[in-house]
Design a protein around this motif. Structure first.
Motif, PDB file in Angstrom:
ATOM      1  N   UNK A 166       8.979 -18.948 -13.113  1.00 19.55           N
ATOM      2  CA  UNK A 166       8.753 -17.692 -12.406  1.00 19.55           C
ATOM      3  C   UNK A 166       8.277 -16.676 -13.443  1.00 19.55           C
ATOM      4  N   UNK A 167       7.059 -16.197 -13.288  1.00 11.37           N
ATOM      5  CA  UNK A 167       6.393 -15.375 -14.297  1.00 11.37           C
ATOM      6  C   UNK A 167       6.120 -13.977 -13.746  1.00 11.37           C
ATOM      7  N   UNK A 168       6.298 -12.970 -14.606  1.00 11.79           N
ATOM      8  CA  UNK A 168       5.958 -11.591 -14.253  1.00 11.79           C
ATOM      9  C   UNK A 168       5.142 -10.966 -15.368  1.00 11.79           C
ATOM     10  N   UNK A 169       4.200 -10.122 -14.958  1.00 11.51           N
ATOM     11  CA  UNK A 169       3.336  -9.404 -15.897  1.00 11.51           C
ATOM     12  C   UNK A 169       3.201  -7.968 -15.410  1.00 11.51           C
ATOM     13  N   UNK A 170       3.588  -7.019 -16.252  1.00 13.34           N
ATOM     14  CA  UNK A 170       3.447  -5.602 -15.908  1.00 13.34           C
ATOM     15  C   UNK A 170       1.991  -5.188 -16.116  1.00 13.34           C
ATOM     16  N   UNK A 171       1.362  -4.695 -15.073  1.00 16.61           N
ATOM     17  CA  UNK A 171      -0.028  -4.254 -15.183  1.00 16.61           C
ATOM     18  C   UNK A 171      -0.043  -2.977 -16.019  1.00 16.61           C
ATOM     19  N   UNK A 172      -0.790  -2.979 -17.132  1.00 15.21           N
ATOM     20  CA  UNK A 172      -0.792  -1.794 -17.997  1.00 15.21           C
ATOM     21  C   UNK A 172      -1.508  -0.615 -17.331  1.00 15.21           C
ATOM     22  N   UNK A 173      -1.091   0.596 -17.699  1.00 19.63           N
ATOM     23  CA  UNK A 173      -1.735   1.782 -17.128  1.00 19.63           C
ATOM     24  C   UNK A 173      -3.157   1.931 -17.656  1.00 19.63           C
ATOM     25  N   UNK A 174      -3.395   1.507 -18.871  1.00 24.24           N
ATOM     26  CA  UNK A 174      -4.732   1.524 -19.461  1.00 24.24           C
ATOM     27  C   UNK A 174      -5.191   0.088 -19.657  1.00 24.24           C
ATOM     28  N   UNK A 175      -6.117  -0.339 -18.837  1.00 24.95           N
ATOM     29  CA  UNK A 175      -6.594  -1.723 -18.923  1.00 24.95           C
ATOM     30  C   UNK A 175      -7.679  -1.802 -19.988  1.00 24.95           C
ATOM     31  N   UNK A 176      -7.512  -2.687 -20.977  1.00 19.42           N
ATOM     32  CA  UNK A 176      -8.553  -2.824 -21.991  1.00 19.42           C
ATOM     33  C   UNK A 176      -9.843  -3.361 -21.369  1.00 19.42           C
ATOM     34  N   UNK A 177     -10.950  -3.115 -22.031  1.00 17.67           N
ATOM     35  CA  UNK A 177     -12.239  -3.596 -21.533  1.00 17.67           C
ATOM     36  C   UNK A 177     -12.181  -5.106 -21.325  1.00 17.67           C
ATOM     37  N   UNK A 178     -12.634  -5.554 -20.172  1.00 20.08           N
ATOM     38  CA  UNK A 178     -12.617  -6.971 -19.789  1.00 20.08           C
ATOM     39  C   UNK A 178     -11.209  -7.549 -19.774  1.00 20.08           C
ATOM     40  N   UNK A 179     -10.202  -6.705 -19.518  1.00 19.11           N
ATOM     41  CA  UNK A 179      -8.823  -7.176 -19.539  1.00 19.11           C
ATOM     42  C   UNK A 179      -8.180  -7.294 -18.174  1.00 19.11           C
ATOM     43  N   UNK A 180      -8.983  -7.267 -17.124  1.00 20.94           N
ATOM     44  CA  UNK A 180      -8.430  -7.309 -15.780  1.00 20.94           C
ATOM     45  C   UNK A 180      -7.690  -8.605 -15.481  1.00 20.94           C
ATOM     46  N   UNK A 181      -8.021  -9.664 -16.206  1.00 20.93           N
ATOM     47  CA  UNK A 181      -7.355 -10.950 -16.003  1.00 20.93           C
ATOM     48  C   UNK A 181      -6.472 -11.326 -17.191  1.00 20.93           C
ATOM     49  N   UNK A 182      -6.089 -10.335 -17.983  1.00 20.37           N
ATOM     50  CA  UNK A 182      -5.300 -10.611 -19.189  1.00 20.37           C
ATOM     51  C   UNK A 182      -3.913 -11.154 -18.876  1.00 20.37           C
ATOM     52  N   UNK A 183      -3.456 -11.034 -17.646  1.00 12.68           N
ATOM     53  CA  UNK A 183      -2.136 -11.533 -17.249  1.00 12.68           C
ATOM     54  C   UNK A 183      -2.026 -13.044 -17.416  1.00 12.68           C
ATOM     55  N   UNK A 184      -3.143 -13.766 -17.320  1.00 16.98           N
ATOM     56  CA  UNK A 184      -3.092 -15.229 -17.304  1.00 16.98           C
ATOM     57  C   UNK A 184      -2.864 -15.829 -18.695  1.00 16.98           C
ATOM     58  N   UNK A 185      -3.260 -15.155 -19.749  1.00 23.18           N
ATOM     59  CA  UNK A 185      -3.122 -15.702 -21.104  1.00 23.18           C
ATOM     60  C   UNK A 185      -1.701 -16.092 -21.470  1.00 23.18           C
ATOM     61  N   UNK A 186      -0.736 -15.176 -21.312  1.00 20.70           N
ATOM     62  CA  UNK A 186       0.645 -15.545 -21.639  1.00 20.70           C
ATOM     63  C   UNK A 186       1.190 -16.676 -20.767  1.00 20.70           C
ATOM     64  N   UNK A 187       0.830 -16.697 -19.483  1.00 16.35           N
ATOM     65  CA  UNK A 187       1.308 -17.770 -18.609  1.00 16.35           C
ATOM     66  C   UNK A 187       0.741 -19.115 -19.054  1.00 16.35           C
ATOM     67  N   UNK A 188      -0.537 -19.142 -19.411  1.00 19.23           N
ATOM     68  CA  UNK A 188      -1.122 -20.392 -19.926  1.00 19.23           C
ATOM     69  C   UNK A 188      -0.371 -20.865 -21.168  1.00 19.23           C
ATOM     70  N   UNK A 189      -0.013 -19.938 -22.048  1.00 22.18           N
ATOM     71  CA  UNK A 189       0.731 -20.296 -23.261  1.00 22.18           C
ATOM     72  C   UNK A 189       2.095 -20.892 -22.915  1.00 22.18           C
TER      73      UNK A 189
END
Length: 168
Positions: free
Chosen positions: A82-105
């Motif tokens: 069960x995975x959770x990712x807090x969406x940051x208030x400031x999204x880095x450029x091209x970071x809209x899908x950055x949530x998946x990186x830690x889950x893949x790891x």
């Protein structure tokens, strides 16, 4: 008590050493989780909890006589993340899908742990005879992400075949 022994052996195998990002391993789905257990702040706004679920088991006699011979128990076990990712208030450029990186790891680390020891840490003659070693023995399913109140949630399931040999 084969189910209890298997469940305990698998939780112990995955809990130590810890897999980065998984805050806690449970013996099955917890009925309640304290919010702080996720500990998202320590991992930069993401984290996971995991649990072992025995989906099914079937037994076959492999040696006789009946009371002192051996039986093979084939289990299908799900390792649920069960995975959770807090969406940051400031999204880095091209970071809209950055949530998946830690889950893949996390998923890759769990698979690596499975591959690291065919007895899941129980050794020769231990509770687990074989773990994730046959054809198609590790199966992976991932739900679509859900976004609620600034958090992305994703449930991932690794299904693994486990063999136990008992005297019965």
């Amino acid at each position: 008590m084969p189910d209890a022994a298997l469940r305990s052996a698998l939780v112990e195998f995955f809990a130590a050493p810890p897999i980065t990002g998984i805050q806690h391993w449970y013996r099955d789905e917890p009925w309640f989780i304290q919010g702080g257990t996720w500990n998202l702040a320590d991992n930069g706004g993401w984290g996971a909890l995991a649990y072992v679920h025995i989906d099914r088991a079937q037994e076959s006699r492999i040696t006789i006589p009946v009371e002192t011979g051996q039986k093979r128990i084939d289990y299908t076990v799900s390792l649920l993340i069960a995975y959770q990712y807090l969406i940051p208030s400031q999204v880095p450029e091209n970071g809209e899908d950055s949530w998946i990186g830690p889950l893949d790891q996390i998923v890759d680390a769990v698979k690596d742990r499975i591959r690291s020891d065919p007895t899941a840490g129980t050794g020769a003659g231990g509770t687990v005879f074989q773990f994730g070693q046959g054809d198609n023995d590790i199966r992976h399913e991932r739900d679509l992400p859900r976004r609620t109140n600034g958090v992305i949630h994703n449930w991932t399931r690794l299904e693994v075949d486990v063999i136990e040999i008992i005297t019965a």
